[in-house]
Scaffold this motif. Structure first.
Motif, short mmCIF file in Angstrom:
data_model
loop_
_atom_site.label_atom_id
_atom_site.label_comp_id
_atom_site.label_asym_id
_atom_site.label_seq_id
_atom_site.Cartn_x
_atom_site.Cartn_y
_atom_site.Cartn_z
N PHE A 291 6.33 -1.03 8.45
CA PHE A 291 5.44 0.08 7.27
C PHE A 291 4.11 0.12 7.52
N ASN A 292 3.21 -1.12 8.00
CA ASN A 292 1.71 -0.62 8.47
C ASN A 292 1.58 0.25 9.62
N GLU A 293 1.61 1.59 8.68
CA GLU A 293 0.74 2.52 9.63
C GLU A 293 -0.91 2.03 10.70
N GLU A 294 -1.16 1.32 9.99
CA GLU A 294 -2.44 0.87 10.81
C GLU A 294 -2.50 0.01 12.38
N LYS A 295 -1.34 -0.36 12.13
CA LYS A 295 -1.56 -1.96 13.03
C LYS A 295 -1.01 -1.05 14.85
N PRO B 22 0.78 -1.26 0.17
CA PRO B 22 -0.04 -0.08 -0.37
C PRO B 22 0.72 1.27 0.12
N ASN B 23 1.92 1.16 0.82
CA ASN B 23 2.95 2.86 0.74
C ASN B 23 3.90 2.53 0.59
N HIS B 24 4.50 0.93 -0.23
CA HIS B 24 6.04 1.30 -0.65
C HIS B 24 6.02 0.24 -1.36
N PHE B 25 7.32 0.11 -1.99
CA PHE B 25 7.28 -1.76 -2.68
C PHE B 25 8.57 -1.75 -2.18
N HIS B 26 8.81 -3.62 -2.62
CA HIS B 26 10.18 -4.12 -2.31
C HIS B 26 11.13 -4.62 -3.64
N ALA B 27 11.41 -4.56 -3.74
CA ALA B 27 12.35 -5.48 -5.30
C ALA B 27 13.30 -6.33 -5.47
N ILE B 28 14.38 -6.92 -5.51
CA ILE B 28 15.50 -7.31 -6.37
C ILE B 28 15.68 -6.81 -7.28
N ILE B 29 17.07 -6.09 -7.71
CA ILE B 29 16.78 -5.55 -9.13
C ILE B 29 18.25 -6.26 -9.60
N LEU B 30 18.53 -6.55 -10.57
CA LEU B 30 19.57 -7.06 -10.37
C LEU B 30 20.27 -6.49 -12.26
N ILE B 31 21.34 -5.87 -12.28
CA ILE B 31 22.35 -4.62 -13.03
C ILE B 31 23.11 -5.38 -13.26
N ASP B 32 23.71 -5.41 -14.76
CA ASP B 32 24.63 -5.82 -15.68
C ASP B 32 24.57 -4.56 -16.75
N TRP C 43 1.25 -8.41 5.85
CA TRP C 43 0.82 -7.00 6.29
C TRP C 43 0.23 -6.52 7.67
N GLY C 44 -0.13 -7.15 8.51
CA GLY C 44 -0.78 -6.91 9.67
C GLY C 44 0.62 -6.59 10.64
N ASN C 45 1.77 -7.33 10.37
CA ASN C 45 3.01 -6.89 11.43
C ASN C 45 4.13 -6.18 10.75
N ASP C 46 3.56 -5.41 9.33
CA ASP C 46 5.35 -4.97 8.55
C ASP C 46 5.08 -3.25 9.47
N VAL D 179 13.84 -13.37 -1.36
CA VAL D 179 12.85 -13.99 -2.54
C VAL D 179 11.49 -14.24 -1.55
N GLU D 180 12.25 -15.55 -0.35
CA GLU D 180 10.64 -14.96 0.82
C GLU D 180 10.37 -13.93 1.29
N TYR D 181 11.27 -13.54 1.66
CA TYR D 181 10.45 -11.90 2.82
C TYR D 181 8.71 -11.58 1.66
N ILE D 182 9.64 -10.86 0.18
CA ILE D 182 9.03 -10.63 -0.80
C ILE D 182 7.95 -11.28 -1.34
N GLU D 183 8.16 -12.49 -1.20
CA GLU D 183 6.55 -13.46 -1.85
C GLU D 183 5.46 -13.67 -0.58
N ASN D 184 6.31 -13.76 1.14
CA ASN D 184 5.38 -13.03 2.61
C ASN D 184 4.69 -12.21 2.62
N ASN D 185 5.45 -11.05 1.95
CA ASN D 185 4.78 -9.71 1.94
C ASN D 185 3.22 -9.61 2.66
#
Length: 191
Positions: A187-191, A96-106, A182-185, A172-178
């Protein structure tokens, strides 16, 4: 004759025989590590909206429901080669308020195998990771403003150079389960 320079004066401008002293602004310290080459490697990044405002959607029943801006951001992250040919994003999640990404640069093609001092200075002063994040932020901001939405990004972003396969798997596990956690994230200002 111009007045003398002091520690608070960056430089002086002469205009019609009048000298104007330009004061130095404090130089902002870069959040990027000087020993990391941001033009090559695998990086985990987190980019937040300003004040962690929920511009990108909402989590409902462990599923992200994208806003219009969130849909556009997700499309941008799904097609990184539009912005730069040397970028690949194998994993990302828009929250909702951010994004995570794995970025590969070559970006090896940009320089010789034995880079000159000038090549190294160019690499250090124009890191592709920061450049690419800036392009994403700019594209999303432009899209939002053209659609009439009020939208702002946080000034910088967090990055982590991925060191090994264990680090990669954990991220990868963190991204896939993010979305699911969310309830414990943090970045979740609503928790």
């Amino acid at each position: 004759m111009p007045p003398p320079l002091n520690e608070n004066t960056h430089h002086q401008i002469r205009h019609k025989n009048i000298y104007i002293s330009m004061t130095c602004l404090p130089k902002r310290k870069s959040p990027r590590s000087y020993w990391i080459d941001y033009n090559y490697g695998a990086f985990f990044v987190t980019v937040c909206s300003k004040n962690k405002k929920h511009y990108f959607g909402q989590i409902h029943n462990n599923e992200i429901l994208y806003s219009t801006i969130g849909q556009f951001l997700n499309q941008e992250l799904s097609s990184p080669n539009i912005r730069h040919a040397s970028i690949e994003i194998p994993y990302h999640v828009v929250m909702p308020n951010h994004f995570h990404a794995i970025i590969l640069i070559d970006d090896k093609e940009r320089f010789n195998e034995n880079p000159t001092i000038e090549d190294r200075l160019i690499r250090h002063h124009s890191p592709l990771l920061s450049n690419y994040i800036g392009r994403i932020k700019s594209a999303v901001s432009k899209f939002a403003h053209e659609k009439g939405y009020s939208f702002e990004w946080q000034t910088s972003f967090h990055d982590h150079a991925i060191r090994d396969i264990n680090d990669w798997n954990r991220i990868v596990e963190y991204i896939e389960n993010n979305v699911n956690v969310w309830g414990n994230d943090i970045f979740n200002e609503e928790k």
